[in-house]
Design a protein around this motif. Structure first.
Motif, PDB file in Angstrom:
ATOM      1  N   ASN A 121       0.730  -1.270  -0.013  1.00  0.00           N
ATOM      2  CA  ASN A 121       0.047   0.119  -0.034  1.00  0.00           C
ATOM      3  C   ASN A 121       0.970   1.152   0.045  1.00  0.00           C
ATOM      4  N   ASN A 122       1.920   1.324   0.844  1.00  0.00           N
ATOM      5  CA  ASN A 122       2.891   2.407   0.876  1.00  0.00           C
ATOM      6  C   ASN A 122       3.270   2.785  -0.385  1.00  0.00           C
ATOM      7  N   LEU A 123       3.852   1.574  -1.219  1.00  0.00           N
ATOM      8  CA  LEU A 123       4.094   1.748  -2.501  1.00  0.00           C
ATOM      9  C   LEU A 123       3.362   2.008  -3.641  1.00  0.00           C
ATOM     10  N   GLN A 124       2.188   1.537  -3.479  1.00  0.00           N
ATOM     11  CA  GLN A 124       1.109   2.001  -4.319  1.00  0.00           C
ATOM     12  C   GLN A 124       0.946   3.621  -4.366  1.00  0.00           C
ATOM     13  N   ASN A 125       0.863   4.047  -2.955  1.00  0.00           N
ATOM     14  CA  ASN A 125       0.629   5.345  -2.962  1.00  0.00           C
ATOM     15  C   ASN A 125       1.676   6.258  -3.537  1.00  0.00           C
ATOM     16  N   ILE A 126       2.849   5.739  -3.301  1.00  0.00           N
ATOM     17  CA  ILE A 126       3.732   6.677  -4.050  1.00  0.00           C
ATOM     18  C   ILE A 126       3.958   6.511  -5.527  1.00  0.00           C
ATOM     19  N   ALA A 127       3.437   5.230  -5.947  1.00  0.00           N
ATOM     20  CA  ALA A 127       3.355   5.207  -7.475  1.00  0.00           C
ATOM     21  C   ALA A 127       2.266   5.980  -7.961  1.00  0.00           C
ATOM     22  N   THR A 128       1.077   6.051  -7.179  1.00  0.00           N
ATOM     23  CA  THR A 128      -0.016   6.982  -7.605  1.00  0.00           C
ATOM     24  C   THR A 128       0.586   8.447  -7.708  1.00  0.00           C
ATOM     25  N   ASN A 129       1.448   8.784  -6.906  1.00  0.00           N
ATOM     26  CA  ASN A 129       1.936  10.299  -6.992  1.00  0.00           C
ATOM     27  C   ASN A 129       2.717  10.356  -8.202  1.00  0.00           C
ATOM     28  N   ILE A 130       3.793   9.415  -8.574  1.00  0.00           N
ATOM     29  CA  ILE A 130       4.557   9.738  -9.774  1.00  0.00           C
ATOM     30  C   ILE A 130       3.686   9.641 -11.148  1.00  0.00           C
ATOM     31  N   ALA A 131       2.608   8.615 -10.990  1.00  0.00           N
ATOM     32  CA  ALA A 131       1.701   8.505 -12.384  1.00  0.00           C
ATOM     33  C   ALA A 131       1.085   9.591 -12.266  1.00  0.00           C
ATOM     34  N   GLN A 132       0.465  10.299 -11.474  1.00  0.00           N
ATOM     35  CA  GLN A 132      -0.155  11.621 -11.429  1.00  0.00           C
ATOM     36  C   GLN A 132       0.621  12.785 -12.109  1.00  0.00           C
ATOM     37  N   SER A 133       2.017  12.745 -11.659  1.00  0.00           N
ATOM     38  CA  SER A 133       2.681  13.767 -12.385  1.00  0.00           C
ATOM     39  C   SER A 133       3.107  13.488 -13.774  1.00  0.00           C
ATOM     40  N   LEU A 134       2.888  12.179 -14.045  1.00  0.00           N
ATOM     41  CA  LEU A 134       3.309  11.751 -15.582  1.00  0.00           C
ATOM     42  C   LEU A 134       1.991  11.943 -16.362  1.00  0.00           C
ATOM     43  N   GLY A 135       0.973  11.989 -15.675  1.00  0.00           N
ATOM     44  CA  GLY A 135      -0.516  11.911 -16.615  1.00  0.00           C
ATOM     45  C   GLY A 135      -0.999  10.753 -17.100  1.00  0.00           C
ATOM     46  N   VAL A 136      -0.721   9.683 -16.136  1.00  0.00           N
ATOM     47  CA  VAL A 136      -1.074   8.253 -16.469  1.00  0.00           C
ATOM     48  C   VAL A 136      -1.426   7.762 -15.075  1.00  0.00           C
ATOM     49  N   TYR A 137      -2.274   6.598 -15.129  1.00  0.00           N
ATOM     50  CA  TYR A 137      -2.547   5.730 -13.870  1.00  0.00           C
ATOM     51  C   TYR A 137      -1.413   4.899 -13.494  1.00  0.00           C
ATOM     52  N   ARG A 138      -1.272   4.602 -12.392  1.00  0.00           N
ATOM     53  CA  ARG A 138      -0.256   3.851 -11.749  1.00  0.00           C
ATOM     54  C   ARG A 138      -0.160   2.600 -12.377  1.00  0.00           C
ATOM     55  N   ILE A 139      -0.965   1.778 -12.659  1.00  0.00           N
ATOM     56  CA  ILE A 139      -0.908   0.475 -13.507  1.00  0.00           C
ATOM     57  C   ILE A 139       0.058   0.787 -14.794  1.00  0.00           C
ATOM     58  N   HIS A 140       0.239   1.771 -15.443  1.00  0.00           N
ATOM     59  CA  HIS A 140       0.973   2.107 -16.550  1.00  0.00           C
ATOM     60  C   HIS A 140       2.291   2.326 -16.058  1.00  0.00           C
ATOM     61  N   LEU A 141       2.682   2.539 -14.950  1.00  0.00           N
ATOM     62  CA  LEU A 141       4.041   2.598 -14.830  1.00  0.00           C
ATOM     63  C   LEU A 141       4.962   1.321 -14.977  1.00  0.00           C
ATOM     64  N   ASP A 142       4.290   0.258 -15.069  1.00  0.00           N
ATOM     65  CA  ASP A 142       5.032  -1.163 -15.330  1.00  0.00           C
ATOM     66  C   ASP A 142       5.534  -0.868 -16.625  1.00  0.00           C
ATOM     67  N   VAL A 143       4.870  -0.398 -17.618  1.00  0.00           N
ATOM     68  CA  VAL A 143       5.504  -0.087 -19.146  1.00  0.00           C
ATOM     69  C   VAL A 143       6.553   0.777 -18.988  1.00  0.00           C
ATOM     70  N   LEU A 144       6.825   1.628 -17.984  1.00  0.00           N
ATOM     71  CA  LEU A 144       7.722   2.622 -17.980  1.00  0.00           C
ATOM     72  C   LEU A 144       8.818   1.747 -16.994  1.00  0.00           C
ATOM     73  N   TYR A 145       8.731   1.324 -16.187  1.00  0.00           N
ATOM     74  CA  TYR A 145       9.753   0.664 -15.368  1.00  0.00           C
ATOM     75  C   TYR A 145      10.292  -0.852 -15.991  1.00  0.00           C
ATOM     76  N   TRP A 146       9.384  -1.576 -16.511  1.00  0.00           N
ATOM     77  CA  TRP A 146       9.973  -2.938 -16.944  1.00  0.00           C
ATOM     78  C   TRP A 146      11.177  -2.804 -17.903  1.00  0.00           C
ATOM     79  N   ARG A 147      12.229  -3.163 -17.428  1.00  0.00           N
ATOM     80  CA  ARG A 147      13.433  -3.602 -18.388  1.00  0.00           C
ATOM     81  C   ARG A 147      13.979  -2.156 -18.772  1.00  0.00           C
ATOM     82  N   ARG A 148      13.470  -0.967 -17.880  1.00  0.00           N
ATOM     83  CA  ARG A 148      13.745   0.512 -18.304  1.00  0.00           C
ATOM     84  C   ARG A 148      14.899   0.833 -19.467  1.00  0.00           C
ATOM     85  N   GLU A 149      16.033   0.260 -18.693  1.00  0.00           N
ATOM     86  CA  GLU A 149      17.305   0.570 -19.466  1.00  0.00           C
ATOM     87  C   GLU A 149      17.403   0.026 -20.920  1.00  0.00           C
TER      88      GLU A 149
END
Length: 191
Positions: free
Chosen positions: A148-176
């Motif tokens: 829950n703590n990490l999901q709340n942090i993910a929500t804040n990051i996602a909002q700053s990027l204009g997406v929902y937190r579920i989509h952060l996986d697309v950004l972070y999966w094997r990012r480099e």
């Protein structure tokens, strides 16, 4: 020739099989966890996620997480983190499947879906967050409080990027690796 073809059930089973790869549950406690998660998710009643409130959705997510965790084989039994990661990946892929999403009326749950937590996501959150993250416990030791703590942090990051937190996986999966492929494609497309 097969006379009955339940397209939706077949697509759900296929989605479960593709969502949970060998690396998804590597070192999570017991042999057979991948096959078990795939079977569980292929048979989950997705209509139960088509709810009218975030509270009902969260309750169903918790019910299914606990059910999967409790049904894992042998030493994997009770692995809440592996169960939650599996369900979150599966629900993400269901959302990304037009046919499943439409059939079960799941598009509106997009803002409620959680980013599937793993080390890639944790590292991405730690790079992109101004908040202090709890120490990464690894999937095997992940619990609802840390999640829950990490999901709340993910929500804040996602909002700053204009997406929902579920989509952060697309950004972070094997990012480099993905960033390198995008920057240096091995083939050139004509404009």
């Amino acid at each position: 020739m097969q006379k009955n073809f339940d397209f939706i059930h077949r697509l759900q089973t296929r989605t479960a099989m593709l969502a949970i790869g060998r690396s998804t549950l590597r070192n999570q406690g017991a042999p057979g966890m991948v096959a078990h998660a795939r079977e569980f998710l292929g048979g989950i009643d997705l209509s139960k996620f088509s709810t009218i409130s975030i509270e009902q959705f969260t309750e169903q997510l918790n019910i299914e997480t606990n059910s999967l965790a409790d049904s894992f084989p042998s030493e994997g039994k009770g692995n809440w983190g592996a169960a939650r990661k599996s369900i979150n990946i599966f629900l993400r892929d269901v959302l990304y499947s037009r046919h499943l999403c439409e059939h079960f009326n799941l598009a509106y749950i997009e803002p409620w879906l959680e980013v599937p937590l793993d080390s890639d996501v944790y590292n991405g959150l730690s790079l992109d967050s101004n908040e202090a993250l709890p120490k990464w416990p690894r999937i095997r030791n992940l619990d609802s409080k840390i999640s829950n703590n990490l999901q709340n942090i993910a929500t804040n990051i996602a909002q700053s990027l204009g997406v929902y937190r579920i989509h952060l996986d697309v950004l972070y999966w094997r990012r480099e690796l993905v960033n390198n492929l995008q920057a240096n494609p091995s083939f050139k497309r004509d404009a």
